[in-house]
Design a protein around this motif. Structure first.
Motif, mmCIF file in Angstrom:
data_model
loop_
_atom_site.group_PDB
_atom_site.id
_atom_site.type_symbol
_atom_site.label_atom_id
_atom_site.label_comp_id
_atom_site.label_asym_id
_atom_site.label_seq_id
_atom_site.Cartn_x
_atom_site.Cartn_y
_atom_site.Cartn_z
ATOM 1 N N GLU A 21 0.829 -1.204 0.000
ATOM 2 C CA GLU A 21 0.000 0.000 0.000
ATOM 3 C C GLU A 21 0.864 1.254 0.000
ATOM 4 O O GLU A 21 1.947 1.280 0.578
ATOM 5 C CB GLU A 21 -0.906 0.042 1.238
ATOM 6 C CG GLU A 21 -1.979 -1.003 1.249
ATOM 7 C CD GLU A 21 -2.967 -0.803 2.381
ATOM 8 O OE1 GLU A 21 -4.098 -1.274 2.226
ATOM 9 O OE2 GLU A 21 -2.628 -0.180 3.400
ATOM 10 N N ILE A 22 0.335 2.281 -0.650
ATOM 11 C CA ILE A 22 0.940 3.612 -0.668
ATOM 12 C C ILE A 22 -0.125 4.578 -0.179
ATOM 13 O O ILE A 22 -1.262 4.556 -0.666
ATOM 14 C CB ILE A 22 1.406 3.983 -2.091
ATOM 15 C CG1 ILE A 22 2.491 3.013 -2.556
ATOM 16 C CG2 ILE A 22 1.885 5.421 -2.141
ATOM 17 C CD1 ILE A 22 2.842 3.130 -4.019
ATOM 18 N N ALA A 23 0.223 5.417 0.791
ATOM 19 C CA ALA A 23 -0.734 6.367 1.366
ATOM 20 C C ALA A 23 -0.870 7.581 0.454
ATOM 21 O O ALA A 23 0.086 8.335 0.261
ATOM 22 C CB ALA A 23 -0.282 6.791 2.754
ATOM 23 N N ALA A 24 -2.042 7.760 -0.122
ATOM 24 C CA ALA A 24 -2.271 8.867 -1.053
ATOM 25 C C ALA A 24 -2.080 10.223 -0.376
ATOM 26 O O ALA A 24 -1.535 11.149 -0.980
ATOM 27 C CB ALA A 24 -3.678 8.766 -1.646
ATOM 28 N N GLY A 25 -2.471 10.336 0.871
ATOM 29 C CA GLY A 25 -2.387 11.607 1.582
ATOM 30 C C GLY A 25 -0.976 12.047 1.943
ATOM 31 O O GLY A 25 -0.748 13.204 2.268
ATOM 32 N N THR A 26 -0.020 11.131 1.893
ATOM 33 C CA THR A 26 1.363 11.475 2.239
ATOM 34 C C THR A 26 2.259 11.648 1.014
ATOM 35 O O THR A 26 3.434 11.963 1.151
ATOM 36 C CB THR A 26 1.991 10.391 3.147
ATOM 37 O OG1 THR A 26 2.028 9.155 2.433
ATOM 38 C CG2 THR A 26 1.210 10.225 4.445
ATOM 39 N N LEU A 27 1.693 11.447 -0.188
ATOM 40 C CA LEU A 27 2.497 11.562 -1.411
ATOM 41 C C LEU A 27 2.969 12.995 -1.632
ATOM 42 O O LEU A 27 2.185 13.935 -1.546
ATOM 43 C CB LEU A 27 1.695 11.102 -2.624
ATOM 44 C CG LEU A 27 1.565 9.606 -2.800
ATOM 45 C CD1 LEU A 27 0.554 9.277 -3.888
ATOM 46 C CD2 LEU A 27 2.905 8.981 -3.122
ATOM 47 N N VAL A 28 4.255 13.136 -1.902
ATOM 48 C CA VAL A 28 4.829 14.453 -2.210
ATOM 49 C C VAL A 28 5.442 14.481 -3.607
ATOM 50 O O VAL A 28 5.757 15.551 -4.126
ATOM 51 C CB VAL A 28 5.879 14.899 -1.162
ATOM 52 C CG1 VAL A 28 5.213 15.131 0.183
ATOM 53 C CG2 VAL A 28 7.021 13.905 -1.046
ATOM 54 N N ASP A 29 5.622 13.293 -4.223
ATOM 55 C CA ASP A 29 6.193 13.256 -5.559
ATOM 56 C C ASP A 29 5.819 11.945 -6.244
ATOM 57 O O ASP A 29 5.633 10.918 -5.588
ATOM 58 C CB ASP A 29 7.722 13.380 -5.497
ATOM 59 C CG ASP A 29 8.349 13.689 -6.853
ATOM 60 O OD1 ASP A 29 7.639 14.176 -7.764
ATOM 61 O OD2 ASP A 29 9.564 13.451 -7.006
ATOM 62 N N PHE A 30 5.680 12.015 -7.559
ATOM 63 C CA PHE A 30 5.397 10.850 -8.392
ATOM 64 C C PHE A 30 6.011 11.105 -9.753
ATOM 65 O O PHE A 30 5.884 12.192 -10.300
ATOM 66 C CB PHE A 30 3.891 10.636 -8.534
ATOM 67 C CG PHE A 30 3.533 9.562 -9.538
ATOM 68 C CD1 PHE A 30 3.634 8.225 -9.195
ATOM 69 C CD2 PHE A 30 3.103 9.890 -10.807
ATOM 70 C CE1 PHE A 30 3.310 7.231 -10.114
ATOM 71 C CE2 PHE A 30 2.772 8.906 -11.728
ATOM 72 C CZ PHE A 30 2.876 7.570 -11.382
ATOM 73 N N LYS A 31 6.707 10.102 -10.269
ATOM 74 C CA LYS A 31 7.265 10.253 -11.613
ATOM 75 C C LYS A 31 7.408 8.893 -12.278
ATOM 76 O O LYS A 31 7.335 7.847 -11.625
ATOM 77 C CB LYS A 31 8.580 10.996 -11.596
ATOM 78 C CG LYS A 31 9.659 10.413 -10.714
ATOM 79 C CD LYS A 31 10.861 11.345 -10.666
ATOM 80 C CE LYS A 31 11.400 11.386 -9.266
ATOM 81 N NZ LYS A 31 12.323 12.426 -9.017
ATOM 82 N N GLN A 32 7.623 8.945 -13.586
ATOM 83 C CA GLN A 32 7.870 7.742 -14.369
ATOM 84 C C GLN A 32 9.249 7.905 -15.002
ATOM 85 O O GLN A 32 9.396 8.434 -16.093
ATOM 86 C CB GLN A 32 6.800 7.560 -15.448
ATOM 87 C CG GLN A 32 6.980 6.277 -16.216
ATOM 88 C CD GLN A 32 5.902 6.050 -17.256
ATOM 89 O OE1 GLN A 32 5.006 6.861 -17.454
ATOM 90 N NE2 GLN A 32 5.975 4.918 -17.920
#
Length: 112
Positions: free
Chosen positions: A73-84
């Protein structure tokens, strides 16, 4: 996190089913931000499984990926960055506390 990043995450999870049945490699690192991020100062974990299903759990706002006897699981509320950073490779960065981060690198070994 910006609207563009949120849109990219949503696109990723709306099309993740194309990776069902693929070997999935998750590299997870925990680190505390001091002056500069260094991989050598990070605690790493590696998991491999065949992706069976995925979902978004509204209660707790978690992005979920599941294999046989494996659940991540990844917590959506704690995300600060996303990349491919590469084809079939995705990177999530979550912030837990003031300076503790979890970086999750997901690589799908696509059949295509």
């Amino acid at each position: 996190m910006g609207t563009d990043t949120n849109s990219k995450i949503l696109d990723f999870f709306q099309t993740i089913d194309k990776y069902y049945g693929c070997k999935t490699e998750i590299t997870e690192g925990l680190y505390s931000l001091s002056e500069d991020f260094q991989a050598s100062n990070t605690t790493w974990n590696l998991s491999e499984f065949v992706l069976i299903r995925s979902a978004f759990r509204k209660n707790g706002e978690r992005l979920m990926m599941e294999g046989e006897k494996m659940y991540y699981e990844i917590a959506a509320g704690t995300l600060v960055d996303f990349k491919q950073p590469a084809r079939n490779t995705y990177e999530f960065v979550e912030l837990y506390g003031i300076s503790v981060y979890r970086i999750t690198k997901v690589k799908f070994h696509s059949k295509y």
